[in-house]
Design a protein around this motif. Structure first.
Motif, PDB file in Angstrom:
ATOM      1  N   ASP A  10      28.006  41.685  42.872  1.00  0.00           N
ATOM      2  CA  ASP A  10      29.241  40.820  42.974  1.00  0.00           C
ATOM      3  C   ASP A  10      28.471  39.891  44.169  1.00  0.00           C
TER       4      ASP A  10
ATOM      5  N   GLU B  44      37.960  39.104  43.550  1.00  0.00           N
ATOM      6  CA  GLU B  44      38.785  39.994  42.641  1.00  0.00           C
ATOM      7  C   GLU B  44      40.151  40.276  42.270  1.00  0.00           C
TER       8      GLU B  44
ATOM      9  N   LYS C 230      40.371  37.284  40.471  1.00  0.00           N
ATOM     10  CA  LYS C 230      40.240  37.298  38.616  1.00  0.00           C
ATOM     11  C   LYS C 230      41.444  38.004  37.739  1.00  0.00           C
ATOM     12  N   LYS C 231      42.048  38.498  38.838  1.00  0.00           N
ATOM     13  CA  LYS C 231      42.891  39.882  38.403  1.00  0.00           C
ATOM     14  C   LYS C 231      44.445  38.481  38.260  1.00  0.00           C
TER      15      LYS C 231
ATOM     16  N   GLU D  33      40.219  31.140  36.671  1.00  0.00           N
ATOM     17  CA  GLU D  33      38.532  30.980  35.912  1.00  0.00           C
ATOM     18  C   GLU D  33      38.055  30.877  37.072  1.00  0.00           C
ATOM     19  N   LEU D  34      36.397  30.470  36.953  1.00  0.00           N
ATOM     20  CA  LEU D  34      35.585  30.195  37.435  1.00  0.00           C
ATOM     21  C   LEU D  34      34.850  28.630  36.728  1.00  0.00           C
TER      22      LEU D  34
END
Length: 211
Positions: free
Chosen positions: A76, A189, A192-193, A197-198
């Motif tokens: 990561d 992290e 993401k949860k 979004e990227l």
């Protein structure tokens, strides 16, 4: 969360390794796993500019660069360490990174590195450190990788590992760096949860200045 620490020194347990080990210890305290990957002493061929990686999905030179690309995709974050040679990063790690980053981008495997936080650290007897850091950081800035910093330039001084262990300020800064890396990984992290979004990607258009 895992961070890959790349030891770009020919010496497996020299000054660069000693610096990376300090980062590794702090990452562990912060709950982040890490591994040190040593590029080794064997000669590393430079990029041939053959662009075969676009078809092969790997570098045409079948050595530990390809091994590294397969290994790196599960990490990561990245921290690249190098000794300073003539105010620059060591030749071996430069050839290694040139091929690894180019093969990843040309073979449509940019996700190995893209948007993953990264940092560079260097070790030197005396000088040339900031020039080497600038050189290494450019691999990250061209690959959409957020650069993680410490509270000073990421360098340690010494001719031997014992010298490096006496560089109190240098090692302290590496602990700052490690904690900052852990913080950003935890933020990613959490994002993401939360469903963040990227960034959207576009098809890259290549141009030059010849009309």
């Amino acid at each position: 969360m895992k961070v890959l620490l790349l030891n770009g020194s020919p010496n497996k347990e020299g000054c660069t390794y000693t610096a990376l080990s300090e980062i590794q210890k702090t990452l562990a305290i912060e709950g982040v796993d890490s591994e040190i990957y040593h590029i080794g002493k064997n000669p590393i061929a430079p990029c041939r500019a053959c662009r075969a990686c676009a078809k092969l999905f790997k570098c045409v030179i079948d050595d530990n660069v390809n091994e590294f690309l397969d290994y790196a995709k599960s990490f990561d974050g990245f921290i690249v360490g190098s000794p300073v040679y003539y105010a620059a990063a060591a030749g071996g790690v430069v050839s290694f990174l040139n091929r690894a980053f180019f093969a990843a981008s040309m073979s449509k495997r940019a996700e190995i590195f893209t948007h993953k936080p990264a940092a560079a650290i260097v070790s030197a007897r005396r000088a040339g450190t900031t020039a080497a850091l600038e050189q290494l950081n450019k691999y990250f800035t061209i690959t959409q990788m957020p650069i993680i910093s410490g509270r000073y330039w990421n360098m340690v001084f010494g001719q031997t590992p014992d010298d490096v262990r006496k560089d109190i300020e240098g090692l302290q800064n590496l602990r700052f760096l490690a904690r900052n890396m852990a913080y950003y990984l935890k933020c990613i992290e959490a994002g993401k949860k939360a469903g963040i979004e990227l960034p959207k990607q576009e098809e890259v258009e290549f141009t030059n200045f010849i009309r």
